[in-house]
Design a protein around this motif. Structure first.
Motif, PDB file in Angstrom:
ATOM      1  N   ALA A 146       0.849  -1.198   0.000  1.00  0.00           N
ATOM      2  CA  ALA A 146       0.000   0.000   0.000  1.00  0.00           C
ATOM      3  C   ALA A 146       0.886   1.249   0.000  1.00  0.00           C
ATOM      4  O   ALA A 146       2.098   1.154  -0.090  1.00  0.00           O
ATOM      5  CB  ALA A 146      -0.917  -0.022   1.226  1.00  0.00           C
ATOM      6  N   GLY A 147       0.256   2.430   0.109  1.00  0.00           N
ATOM      7  CA  GLY A 147       1.014   3.678   0.156  1.00  0.00           C
ATOM      8  C   GLY A 147       1.843   3.909  -1.088  1.00  0.00           C
ATOM      9  O   GLY A 147       3.010   4.245  -1.015  1.00  0.00           O
ATOM     10  N   GLY A 148       1.254   3.706  -2.269  1.00  0.00           N
ATOM     11  CA  GLY A 148       1.982   3.875  -3.517  1.00  0.00           C
ATOM     12  C   GLY A 148       2.732   2.618  -3.937  1.00  0.00           C
ATOM     13  O   GLY A 148       3.472   2.637  -4.905  1.00  0.00           O
ATOM     14  N   GLY A 149       2.524   1.498  -3.239  1.00  0.00           N
ATOM     15  CA  GLY A 149       3.236   0.258  -3.516  1.00  0.00           C
ATOM     16  C   GLY A 149       2.590  -0.585  -4.605  1.00  0.00           C
ATOM     17  O   GLY A 149       1.954  -0.071  -5.529  1.00  0.00           O
ATOM     18  N   GLN A 188       0.198   0.432  -7.874  1.00  0.00           N
ATOM     19  CA  GLN A 188       0.782   0.327  -9.207  1.00  0.00           C
ATOM     20  C   GLN A 188      -0.031  -0.594 -10.107  1.00  0.00           C
ATOM     21  O   GLN A 188      -0.220  -0.311 -11.291  1.00  0.00           O
ATOM     22  CB  GLN A 188       2.237  -0.109  -9.096  1.00  0.00           C
ATOM     23  CG  GLN A 188       3.092   0.988  -8.473  1.00  0.00           C
ATOM     24  CD  GLN A 188       4.510   0.544  -8.223  1.00  0.00           C
ATOM     25  OE1 GLN A 188       5.143  -0.029  -9.103  1.00  0.00           O
ATOM     26  NE2 GLN A 188       5.017   0.801  -7.032  1.00  0.00           N
ATOM     27  N   ALA A 189      -0.555  -1.685  -9.557  1.00  0.00           N
ATOM     28  CA  ALA A 189      -1.400  -2.589 -10.350  1.00  0.00           C
ATOM     29  C   ALA A 189      -2.727  -1.924 -10.700  1.00  0.00           C
ATOM     30  O   ALA A 189      -3.220  -2.057 -11.822  1.00  0.00           O
ATOM     31  CB  ALA A 189      -1.635  -3.891  -9.601  1.00  0.00           C
ATOM     32  N   GLU A 212      -6.021   6.098   1.224  1.00  0.00           N
ATOM     33  CA  GLU A 212      -4.837   6.710   0.663  1.00  0.00           C
ATOM     34  C   GLU A 212      -5.183   7.915  -0.207  1.00  0.00           C
ATOM     35  O   GLU A 212      -4.464   8.217  -1.134  1.00  0.00           O
ATOM     36  CB  GLU A 212      -4.066   5.700  -0.175  1.00  0.00           C
ATOM     37  CG  GLU A 212      -3.624   4.503   0.631  1.00  0.00           C
ATOM     38  CD  GLU A 212      -2.841   3.526  -0.218  1.00  0.00           C
ATOM     39  OE1 GLU A 212      -1.772   3.153   0.218  1.00  0.00           O
ATOM     40  OE2 GLU A 212      -3.314   3.174  -1.300  1.00  0.00           O
ATOM     41  N   GLY A 213      -6.276   8.617   0.071  1.00  0.00           N
ATOM     42  CA  GLY A 213      -6.656   9.695  -0.824  1.00  0.00           C
ATOM     43  C   GLY A 213      -6.820   9.118  -2.211  1.00  0.00           C
ATOM     44  O   GLY A 213      -7.575   8.213  -2.440  1.00  0.00           O
ATOM     45  N   ILE A 214      -6.069   9.631  -3.151  1.00  0.00           N
ATOM     46  CA  ILE A 214      -6.077   9.083  -4.504  1.00  0.00           C
ATOM     47  C   ILE A 214      -4.876   8.155  -4.625  1.00  0.00           C
ATOM     48  O   ILE A 214      -4.006   8.332  -5.439  1.00  0.00           O
ATOM     49  CB  ILE A 214      -6.056  10.206  -5.561  1.00  0.00           C
ATOM     50  CG1 ILE A 214      -7.183  11.177  -5.264  1.00  0.00           C
ATOM     51  CG2 ILE A 214      -6.192   9.646  -6.957  1.00  0.00           C
ATOM     52  CD1 ILE A 214      -7.206  12.404  -6.123  1.00  0.00           C
ATOM     53  N   TRP A 215      -4.772   7.191  -3.739  1.00  0.00           N
ATOM     54  CA  TRP A 215      -3.717   6.194  -3.697  1.00  0.00           C
ATOM     55  C   TRP A 215      -2.334   6.767  -3.465  1.00  0.00           C
ATOM     56  O   TRP A 215      -1.347   6.190  -3.824  1.00  0.00           O
ATOM     57  CB  TRP A 215      -3.689   5.351  -4.977  1.00  0.00           C
ATOM     58  CG  TRP A 215      -4.881   4.490  -5.142  1.00  0.00           C
ATOM     59  CD1 TRP A 215      -6.004   4.784  -5.822  1.00  0.00           C
ATOM     60  CD2 TRP A 215      -5.087   3.186  -4.599  1.00  0.00           C
ATOM     61  NE1 TRP A 215      -6.892   3.747  -5.757  1.00  0.00           N
ATOM     62  CE2 TRP A 215      -6.343   2.758  -5.013  1.00  0.00           C
ATOM     63  CE3 TRP A 215      -4.312   2.343  -3.811  1.00  0.00           C
ATOM     64  CZ2 TRP A 215      -6.863   1.520  -4.677  1.00  0.00           C
ATOM     65  CZ3 TRP A 215      -4.824   1.111  -3.477  1.00  0.00           C
ATOM     66  CH2 TRP A 215      -6.083   0.714  -3.907  1.00  0.00           C
ATOM     67  N   GLY A 216      -2.228   7.930  -2.846  1.00  0.00           N
ATOM     68  CA  GLY A 216      -0.911   8.493  -2.575  1.00  0.00           C
ATOM     69  C   GLY A 216      -0.621   8.522  -1.095  1.00  0.00           C
ATOM     70  O   GLY A 216      -1.477   8.276  -0.263  1.00  0.00           O
ATOM     71  N   GLY A 217       0.598   8.808  -0.744  1.00  0.00           N
ATOM     72  CA  GLY A 217       0.984   8.964   0.660  1.00  0.00           C
ATOM     73  C   GLY A 217       1.026   7.651   1.410  1.00  0.00           C
ATOM     74  O   GLY A 217       1.052   6.583   0.837  1.00  0.00           O
ATOM     75  N   SER A 218       1.031   7.742   2.720  1.00  0.00           N
ATOM     76  CA  SER A 218       1.091   6.555   3.573  1.00  0.00           C
ATOM     77  C   SER A 218      -0.283   5.939   3.710  1.00  0.00           C
ATOM     78  O   SER A 218      -1.283   6.623   3.635  1.00  0.00           O
ATOM     79  CB  SER A 218       1.578   6.928   4.968  1.00  0.00           C
ATOM     80  OG  SER A 218       2.775   7.629   4.892  1.00  0.00           O
ATOM     81  N   SER A 219      -0.302   4.652   3.971  1.00  0.00           N
ATOM     82  CA  SER A 219      -1.585   3.987   4.165  1.00  0.00           C
ATOM     83  C   SER A 219      -1.762   3.613   5.622  1.00  0.00           C
ATOM     84  O   SER A 219      -0.822   3.439   6.363  1.00  0.00           O
ATOM     85  CB  SER A 219      -1.667   2.723   3.309  1.00  0.00           C
ATOM     86  OG  SER A 219      -0.792   1.747   3.825  1.00  0.00           O
TER      87      SER A 219
END
Length: 168
Positions: free
Chosen positions: A26-29, A33-34, A140-147
């Motif tokens: 998560a957190g941009g991971g 990405q998928a 994650e908002g729009i999948w950004g930052g920390s989860s």
């Protein structure tokens, strides 16, 4: 919970797992990405472990393994097979339920010697490979930052109960 990729090679009738690197789900991971590789779909989406790795430009033949209890004296490892997600449309804070489908490698296994060394290189000849699911609720908002997430592990009997229960 730490997540790792492992190279997997035949070892007689079993497989040898050799830890390669730590990864983020998560957190941009890998999950993000998928999801992004699929065009950021709204609603239902899924990705196999291979697709998660490919989306992150990692060797797709590797395994993704969760160390679910790194602080315990025993070893609990699960191999990720698929991720199921549901992205709600119009939710500005980006909450997304996620289901990790994985297989049990070891649960509370006692090991001789250093448990961290065992986790770096092991053979799966005694693994039950029972299907297990974890449900996560990522924000994650729009999948950004920390989860931030929490999860529950469900083995087959619990999963079937929740899947089949219908009181409405």
């Amino acid at each position: 919970m730490p997540f790792y990729t492992y190279s997997v090679t035949p070892s007689g009738s079993a497989h040898r797992y050799n830890q390669r690197r730590s990864v983020k789900l998560a957190g941009g991971g890998l999950i993000f990405q998928a999801w992004r590789a699929r065009g950021c779909p709204v609603g239902q989406w899924s990705a196999s472990a291979r697709e998660l790795l490919e989306a992150a430009a990692l060797p797709p033949e590797r395994a993704i393994v969760i160390d679910s209890a790194p602080g315990r004296s025993t070893v609990s490892l699960f191999q990720v097979k698929h991720v199921l997600g549901f992205q709600y449309d119009g939710w500005s804070d980006g909450w997304s339920p996620i289901c990790l489908c994985h297989e049990e490698l070891f649960v509370d296994r006692e090991v001789e010697g250093d448990k961290d060394q065992f986790k770096e290189d092991f053979i799966d000849d005694t693994c039950l490979r029972s299907p297990v699911r974890s449900f996560l609720y990522l924000r994650e908002g729009i999948w950004g930052g920390s989860s931030r997430f929490s999860s529950a592990l469900l083995w087959k009997d619990a999963w079937e109960f929740f899947r089949d229960w219908n009181a409405l």
